[in-house]
Write an enzyme that holds these catalytic residues in place. Structure first.
Site, PDB file in Angstrom:
ATOM      1  N   GLY A  49       4.014   0.456   7.228  1.00 14.07           N
ATOM      2  CA  GLY A  49       4.838  -0.129   6.163  1.00 14.07           C
ATOM      3  C   GLY A  49       4.529   0.519   4.833  1.00 14.07           C
ATOM      4  N   ALA A  50       5.228   0.020   3.827  1.00 14.27           N
ATOM      5  CA  ALA A  50       5.029   0.572   2.490  1.00 14.27           C
ATOM      6  C   ALA A  50       4.547  -0.535   1.579  1.00 14.27           C
ATOM      7  CB  ALA A  50       6.335   1.149   1.972  1.00 14.27           C
ATOM      8  N   GLY A  51       3.422  -0.285   0.917  1.00 12.40           N
ATOM      9  CA  GLY A  51       2.927  -1.244  -0.069  1.00 12.40           C
ATOM     10  C   GLY A  51       3.329  -0.754  -1.445  1.00 12.40           C
ATOM     11  N   GLU A  52       2.957  -1.516  -2.485  1.00 14.48           N
ATOM     12  CA  GLU A  52       3.361  -1.125  -3.826  1.00 14.48           C
ATOM     13  C   GLU A  52       2.667   0.155  -4.266  1.00 14.48           C
ATOM     14  OE1 GLU A  52       1.931  -3.269  -7.106  1.00 14.48           O
ATOM     15  OE2 GLU A  52       3.289  -2.219  -8.449  1.00 14.48           O
ATOM     16  N   GLY A  62       1.151   2.504  -2.103  1.00 16.22           N
ATOM     17  CA  GLY A  62       1.155   3.603  -1.141  1.00 16.22           C
ATOM     18  C   GLY A  62       1.412   3.060   0.250  1.00 16.22           C
ATOM     19  N   VAL A  73       0.997   1.650   4.079  1.00 13.73           N
ATOM     20  CA  VAL A  73       0.083   0.790   4.826  1.00 13.73           C
ATOM     21  C   VAL A  73       0.051   1.376   6.237  1.00 13.73           C
ATOM     22  CG1 VAL A  73      -0.403  -1.549   5.616  1.00 13.73           C
ATOM     23  CG2 VAL A  73       0.823  -1.206   3.464  1.00 13.73           C
ATOM     24  N   ASP A  81       1.420 -16.871  -5.104  1.00  9.58           N
ATOM     25  CA  ASP A  81       2.535 -16.197  -4.430  1.00  9.58           C
ATOM     26  C   ASP A  81       2.500 -16.514  -2.936  1.00  9.58           C
ATOM     27  OD1 ASP A  81       4.797 -14.690  -4.187  1.00  9.58           O
ATOM     28  OD2 ASP A  81       3.785 -12.749  -4.256  1.00  9.58           O
TER      29      ASP A  81
HETATM   30  O1  ACK Z   1       6.042  -7.246   8.183  1.00  9.58           O
HETATM   31  P1  ACK Z   1       5.132  -6.162   8.485  1.00  9.58           P
HETATM   32  O2  ACK Z   1       5.099  -5.535   9.790  1.00  9.58           O
HETATM   33  O3  ACK Z   1       3.635  -6.587   8.081  1.00  9.58           O
HETATM   34  O4  ACK Z   1       5.282  -5.033   7.341  1.00  9.58           O
HETATM   35  C1  ACK Z   1       4.373  -5.200   6.313  1.00  9.58           C
HETATM   36  C2  ACK Z   1       3.809  -3.848   5.913  1.00  9.58           C
HETATM   37  O5  ACK Z   1       2.512  -3.753   6.404  1.00  9.58           O
HETATM   38  C3  ACK Z   1       3.754  -3.661   4.390  1.00  9.58           C
HETATM   39  O6  ACK Z   1       2.953  -4.654   3.828  1.00  9.58           O
HETATM   40  C4  ACK Z   1       2.243  -4.827   7.282  1.00  9.58           C
HETATM   41  N1  ACK Z   1       0.855  -5.210   7.138  1.00  9.58           N
HETATM   42  C5  ACK Z   1       0.201  -5.444   5.994  1.00  9.58           C
HETATM   43  N2  ACK Z   1      -1.061  -5.809   6.259  1.00  9.58           N
HETATM   44  C6  ACK Z   1      -1.205  -5.784   7.602  1.00  9.58           C
HETATM   45  C7  ACK Z   1      -2.283  -6.077   8.479  1.00  9.58           C
HETATM   46  N3  ACK Z   1      -3.477  -6.451   8.006  1.00  9.58           N
HETATM   47  N4  ACK Z   1      -2.082  -5.956   9.782  1.00  9.58           N
HETATM   48  C8  ACK Z   1      -0.870  -5.589  10.243  1.00  9.58           C
HETATM   49  N5  ACK Z   1       0.186  -5.309   9.464  1.00  9.58           N
HETATM   50  C9  ACK Z   1       0.017  -5.412   8.149  1.00  9.58           C
HETATM   51  C10 ACK Z   1       3.178  -5.938   6.923  1.00  9.58           C
END
Ligand code: ACK
Length: 997
Positions: free
Chosen positions: A638-641, A643, A645, A756
């Protein structure tokens, strides 16, 4: 309508069909949320429908006792095989309809009752439609028609019924949509049944014209998609104006929902029975609003209609800022009892307030000073030499001090009382006058004041000691004030020596100084004014040096001590800095406690990383540094703010590999972004709880900077639920909610406010364990796509946030509890968007007006109650997370408490156990109410026609009974069956209490 009520029928047509009686066919239902496109019972001439082949359907028109036609189409070719008889309506214009409803009344002969037809006789017919932009005349091609449904009878009739002449009339309703062409045809296909089609009614639903809150809402056609609402903006009635845009939402069933905003009657108009009427003479209404016209205030009048402000009587006025609701007023009379006291240096004028204040409270006084010669008629204004303390005009107290007057002079002081309307009046001013002659010594001059040095906040002054041969100087009094602010601040200090350091001054500000001395015979007069300015930032060094120089020179007279002192300051300063650094972390804990969080014994307290001067210190205090060689990145998830993930593996010190999620900080970041990014780790690293996402560590010493957390196989909760809509049992959902509540309890015990909390910020692992994540704190609002700017300037995820946090940023564990209620709603609706497509502004408004999210479908009543509790307007009345966890635990231990769905209990009204008791069990009003309460109101007619006219009867219905009423959708059948089970229990309880249903 019960079958027993039907009239006996006459037989016709080979196998003899019953004729229908007028009151059945012409039953007069009027629904104001239906627009009828076709009603065969209302057509007076021939219907003229087409039949194919000609010997299939047969038209028979009879007259009822009021001479109204009953158009019946019959077919009964049950003896011959392979029947395919079509009956087609005329072209029906669509009007505004997007979805149409077809209601058919018909009778159908039971095949078993007809001898010799086994194998050929059918008990159903088919309903078809075709859209077209124009009428096709007689042309007909069955292949162009789309099937709507096969129609079966709930009740077919037998020969015996015919003998008894009892009518068995079926009513079936089918819906078709979306329809987009200009019109359509309906067609009825018989394949070998014995049918009489008695009436056909085609309609569409609309939300009817209505006036709510002084706003007009036009007829509105609902959307075809029954889950979305049409937002309609109302227009204000005549002489009304908008206050918060009036809106209603048109629901699929033609009901108006969620009223928002309103109109209010304009100025000069008041509301009477839903419209705005002009105020009568002598009455006025100054503000738009739903208030009544009022009588004109004292000393004002009006002779016309629709007055907004009444006119003042002669001699009375209204000041510019006076509200129109205020009485008209006049200037005050003159002050009374003026008096003067004089000493060496000052004149004290005093007086009493006027006897007539003119009806106002904004009284002030002005004093005019006139200096007169020996002839009192030759006076001139005093000019600038004289000073008034606090000031000569705008006085609110009835006294003033006069300084710097001249000796041996005649002064006249005129004291005038004024109020807010004095300027408007042409009447001559009324004042009190007092004359005084000064004969004191003029102030003595004691020499020149010198400024030795000035820093930002202090000034050092000195002067030459005066030479009084016959008197001893006791001390000096130095008076000073800010030049720009003479009246406000006036300070003084004393000194025995001919020098003083005045401290506590404002930087780069001009001050006025006077000095006077006290001798054994009393005070002498003040010196003239001296003006000096304090220094700015650059002056401090010089001043300090000057200061030190003065002190040192005065005390020791040498340079050595200056060096010693300088060294001393440096060393002590250093030590203080060192001690401060040692205490730093403990102080932060302390300071946090002072921020209002109550420390629980044995529970750690959260430390805000922002209280660290250097946030990287916080990261290393709370997060382990991981050697990047231990991390294996596998894929981007995925994409975080900041960079990407990624998911990957982390080798633990014990050489085990564990799955992890890795948040990265993309290259080219600014220092501020790095701090913000790592802040989340500093926060997360302080937590240790099974329902809070666990931090494994950080990589800060190499690139890319990373935060490594435990891996959650199912990702974020909102998308997970949307992907698995309807897959979980209520107990599983409650289990998830319990986990989130437990995590939140831990956070609130630690004094951490999440701000949040939302399903998108909860992560789910493979065991359905939910963990709270996203601890961005200040940046969350930037990061969260749901966050929107509020009027107070912050960025807030409106739909999830408590009203007090939106209005004045009052975030607390109680506002987290509100958000938790929204998360509950998200979970129970499988990731539905809170408040659907309503805009943020409407959400805020509707919450303010008391609207709360309704229970999602299939939501246990107890859970919706908990949500409502979390959404209590008064934040202190919301449950604490401890209460929530305990409550959910109870539900989990006692799953039967989850069986009552909200749909089951909506629409019930409470009955008291005995007079004065708190009502315990709810009771229904009618079958229709009950159906409405479970959102199945569309089947009310089916139930009634099928004879289920009381709740008692309904409670005994079987699934077959439900099918027979014509409910074909499996989901609806299921909902009704499960609601009937609850109904039975409720009825049992009610009956145990001795009440009748
Ligand atoms: O909904 P998702 O699959 O779950 O897509 C978002 C994406 O990264 C961007 O935040 C996933 N994500 C974030 N933290 C974790 C984590 N600890 N384990 C698995 N997926 C995560 C999140």
């Amino acid at each position: 309508m019960g079958y027993e009520d039907a009239r006996r029928l006459q037989g016709i047509f080979g196998l003899v069909f019953p004729f229908l009686v007028a009151f059945l066919v012409h039953a007069n239902h009027s629904y104001n949320n239906q627009v009828v496109l076709l009603d065969t019972t209302a057509v007076l001439g021939e219907l003229g429908w087409k039949t194919y082949p000609l010997n299939g359907w047969d038209a028979i028109t009879e007259m009822d006792e009021h001479n109204r036609p009953i158009h019946t189409y019959q077919v009964c070719n049950v003896m011959e095989a392979n029947q395919n008889n079509w009956l087609r309506t005329n072209w029906i214009p669509r009007d505004a309809a997007q979805k149409i409803f077809v209601e058919m009344k018909f009778t159908l002969r039971d095949c078993n009752s007809i001898p010799w037809v086994l194998g050929t006789c059918k008990e159903t017919f088919n309903l078809y439609y075709m859209e077209s932009d124009e009428s096709h005349g007689v042309k007909f091609k069955s292949s162009q028609y789309n099937k709507i449904d096969t129609i079966a009878a709930d009740e077919s009739f037998t020969q015996m019924d015919l003998g008894d002449r009892i009518l068995k009339l079926n009513t079936e309703v089918r819906e078709v949509g979306p329809i987009s062409r200009k019109g359509f045809y309906l067609a009825f296909q018989d394949i070998g049944a014995c049918i009489a089609l008695v009436s056909v009614r085609v309609y569409y639903k609309k939300c009817p014209f209505t006036v709510r809150n002084l706003a007009i809402f036009p007829d509105t056609v609902p959307r075809v998609d029954s889950s979305s609402l049409v937002e309609v903006r109302g227009s204000c009635v005549k002489y009304a104006e908008e206050r918060d845009t009036p809106k209603l939402y048109c629901g699929a069933d033609g009901d108006w929902l969620v009223p928002l905003g309103r109109c209010i009657c304009s100025i000069g108009y008041e509301e009477v029975d839903g419209s705005c009427h002009a105020c009568r003479p002598s009455f006025y209404k100054a503000f738009a609003g739903n208030i009544k016209c009022s009588k004109c205030p004292p000393h004002s009048f009006t002779y016309s209609d629709a007055t907004s402000v009444c006119q003042c009587e002669k001699g009375y006025f209204r000041a510019e800022k006076d509200p129109p609701t205020m009485a008209c007023t006049k200037p005050p009379s003159a002050p009374r009892n003026a008096n003067v006291n004089i000493n060496e240096t000052a004149l004290f004028l005093e007086w009493s307030p006027p006897s007539d204040m003119g009806g106002r409270k904004d009284l002030t006084y002005s004093v005019i000073c006139k200096k007169c010669g020996s002839d009192p008629s030759q006076c001139e204004l005093c000019g600038g030499g004289i000073r008034f303390i606090p000031r000569p005009t705008g006085l609110t107290n009835s006294s003033v001090t006069v300084l710097d007057f001249v000796a041996h002079a005649n002064y006249t002081f005129e004291i005038e009382a004024m109020n807010g309307v004095s300027e408007l009046s042409f009447s001559p001013k009324q004042f009190a006058a007092i004359t005084v002659t000064t004969d004191q010594e003029a102030p003595s001059f004691i020499g020149i004041l010198r400024k030795d040095w000035a820093s930002q906040n202090s000034i050092a002054l000195s002067w030459k000691e005066p030479d009084y041969p016959y008197e001893v100087v006791l001390d000096y009094e130095i008076k000073y004030y800010e030049k720009e602010n003479e009246e406000l601040t006036y300070s003084s200090t004393k000194s025995k020596a001919p020098s003083v350091i005045i401290t506590g001054l404002k930087p780069a500000t001009k001050y006025i100084f006077h000095i006077r001395l006290r001798t054994t015979s009393g005070y002498r007069g003040y010196s003239p004014k001296f003006e000096f300015e304090t220094g700015d930032e650059t002056s401090d060094m010089a001043a300090e040096q000057g200061q030190i120089l003065v002190i040192t020179t005065a005390a020791v007279g040498g340079f050595t001590l200056l060096v010693i002192l300088t060294l001393f300051f440096l060393i002590t300063g250093r030590c203080q800095w060192y001690i401060k650094a040692k205490l730093n972390s403990e102080e932060k804990r302390q300071s946090h406690l002072q921020n209002g969080h109550l420390q629980f014994p044995g529970v750690k307290t959260y430390v805000d990383p922002d209280t660290y001067e250097d946030p990287s210190l916080a990261v290393h205090e709370f997060a382990k540094e991981i050697d990047p060689s231990r991390i294996r990145i596998e894929r981007v998830i995925g994409a975080g703010e900041f960079g990407e993930v990624c998911s990957g593996r982390l080798r633990t010190p014990a050489k085990r590999e564990i799955p992890v999620a890795i948040k990265t900080l993309k290259g080219g970041y600014m220092e501020r972004q790095r701090k913000d990014f790592l802040k989340e780790a500093s926060i997360m690293g302080q937590f240790d709880h099974p329902n809070i996402i666990r931090l494994e560590g950080v990589v800060t010493k190499s690139r890319p900077v990373m935060i490594v957390v435990e891996y959650m196989e199912n990702g974020s909760l909102d998308s997970f639920l949307r992907k698995h809509d309807g897959h979980f049992t209520v107990i599983q959902l409650v289990g998830m909610l319990r986990g989130i509540a437990s995590g939140m309890k831990y956070l609130s015990d630690m004094g951490y406010v999440h701000r949040d909390l939302a399903a998108r910020n909860i992560l789910v692992n493979s065991n359905l364990v939910c963990k709270v994540s996203d601890f961005g704190l200040s940046r969350i609002m930037e990061d969260d796509p749901e966050a929107a700017y509020t009027t107070t300037g912050g960025k807030i995820p409106i739909r999830w946030t408590a009203p007090e946090a939106i209005a004045y940023r009052k975030f607390s564990s109680a506002s987290d509890a509100w958000s938790y209620g929204i998360v509950m709603w998200e979970v129970m609706s499988y990731g539905e968007r809170p408040y659907w497509e309503m805009c943020n502004q409407d959400v805020i408004l509707s919450i303010e007006e008391g609207y709360r999210l309704p229970a999602p479908m299939g939501c246990p009543a107890s859970l919706h109650q908990l949500m409502l509790h979390c959404w209590h307007k008064e934040r202190n009345l919301r449950p604490r997370f401890l209460d929530i966890v305990n409550f959910l635990d109870k539900l989990i231990r006692n799953p039967s408490s989850l069986h009552t769905m909200v749909e089951d209990i909506l629409g019930w009204c409470n009955i008291p156990e005995s007079p004065g008791d708190v009502p315990e069990y709810p009771v229904f009003v009618s079958v229709t109410d009950w159906l409405d309460s479970i959102k199945m109101g569309q089947y009310a007619t089916n139930f009634l026609v099928a004879g289920f006219t009381s709740l008692d009867l309904v409670s005994r219905m079987s699934i077959e009974d439900i099918r027979r009423t014509g409910i074909t959708l499996i989901g609806h059948q299921r909902r009704i069956v499960s609601s009937i089970q609850t109904l039975r229990i409720q009825i049992m309880h009610i009956q145990e209490k001795g009440f009748h249903v």
